[in-house]
Design a protein around this motif. Structure first.
Motif, PDB file in Angstrom:
ATOM      1  N   ALA A 115       0.849  -1.182   0.000  1.00  7.62           N
ATOM      2  CA  ALA A 115       0.000   0.000   0.000  1.00  7.62           C
ATOM      3  C   ALA A 115       0.887   1.234   0.000  1.00  7.62           C
ATOM      4  O   ALA A 115       1.808   1.348   0.810  1.00  7.62           O
ATOM      5  N   HIS A 116       0.606   2.131  -0.911  1.00 16.10           N
ATOM      6  CA  HIS A 116       1.308   3.415  -1.002  1.00 16.10           C
ATOM      7  C   HIS A 116       0.317   4.493  -0.591  1.00 16.10           C
ATOM      8  O   HIS A 116      -0.754   4.618  -1.185  1.00 16.10           O
ATOM      9  N   LEU A 117       0.660   5.246   0.442  1.00 19.20           N
ATOM     10  CA  LEU A 117      -0.211   6.299   0.960  1.00 19.20           C
ATOM     11  C   LEU A 117       0.445   7.655   0.710  1.00 19.20           C
ATOM     12  O   LEU A 117       1.655   7.802   0.907  1.00 19.20           O
ATOM     13  N   GLU A 118      -0.359   8.638   0.306  1.00 18.43           N
ATOM     14  CA  GLU A 118       0.146  10.007   0.128  1.00 18.43           C
ATOM     15  C   GLU A 118      -0.880  10.988   0.657  1.00 18.43           C
ATOM     16  O   GLU A 118      -2.062  10.925   0.293  1.00 18.43           O
ATOM     17  N   LEU A 119      -0.427  11.906   1.509  1.00 16.52           N
ATOM     18  CA  LEU A 119      -1.305  12.921   2.080  1.00 16.52           C
ATOM     19  C   LEU A 119      -1.694  13.927   1.001  1.00 16.52           C
ATOM     20  O   LEU A 119      -0.834  14.583   0.412  1.00 16.52           O
ATOM     21  N   LEU A 120      -3.004  14.014   0.743  1.00 17.80           N
ATOM     22  CA  LEU A 120      -3.530  14.914  -0.288  1.00 17.80           C
ATOM     23  C   LEU A 120      -3.958  16.264   0.258  1.00 17.80           C
ATOM     24  O   LEU A 120      -3.779  17.290  -0.388  1.00 17.80           O
ATOM     25  N   GLU A 121      -4.582  16.240   1.451  1.00 19.33           N
ATOM     26  CA  GLU A 121      -5.212  17.466   1.955  1.00 19.33           C
ATOM     27  C   GLU A 121      -5.346  17.398   3.465  1.00 19.33           C
ATOM     28  O   GLU A 121      -5.539  16.320   4.035  1.00 19.33           O
TER      29      GLU A 121
END
Length: 158
Positions: free
Chosen positions: A102-108
């Protein structure tokens, strides 16, 4: 075992990333069926599953959301997070034996309620995207360092 450490809301920066890896076994699929009550033979009966377009057993799609939940709870933002929602799209089947990352990236970040939106992508061991989504998470406000809980061993017998 190393400790679990979170990233509080005020330390989160749009663009931050994290990864979480989990291999999916036949026993994981059976345990998910026991827990959820979803005994669709596409997940549990190889002979039946061979007659479907998938050509064999596949994991429950919701297992991907569970993997994202684990990533949010243990990695990013980590302990103290509240997994509040999930948009999801299943792109390819997950099969027993697949290793998923799982790749997580903070968007907002939304100050009101300490809400963060985290983009998710799960890829299998071949680099194929199997899941896409966006998580809504209430981020913790205080730093937490927690000792991981040792889970009991579970054995399945046929």
């Amino acid at each position: 075992m190393s400790g679990l450490e979170n990233t509080p809301f005020d330390e989160l920066v749009v663009g931050m990333t994290a990864t979480y890896t989990k291999s999916v076994s036949e026993d994981d699929i059976k345990l998910f069926a026991i827990l959820s009550g979803d005994t669709n033979p596409i997940h549990l009966d190889e002979e039946y599953a061979k007659t479907t377009p998938f050509g064999g057993c596949i994991a429950h799609g919701a297992m991907c959301a569970v993997i994202i939940s684990a990533a949010v709870a243990t990695k990013f933002p980590g302990p103290g997070s509240i997994y509040a929602g999930q948009e999801m799209r299943f792109k390819k089947p997950v099969r027993p034996g697949d290793t998923l990352t799982a790749h997580l990236e903070l968007l907002e970040k939304k100050r009101r309620g300490n809400i963060v939106l985290i983009q998710n992508e799960i890829k299998n061991q071949n680099g194929e995207t199997v899941f896409l989504g966006v998580s809504t998470v209430v981020a913790p406000t205080e730093k937490v360092v927690a000792k991981p809980v040792e889970l009991p061993r579970v054995e399945l017998f046929d």
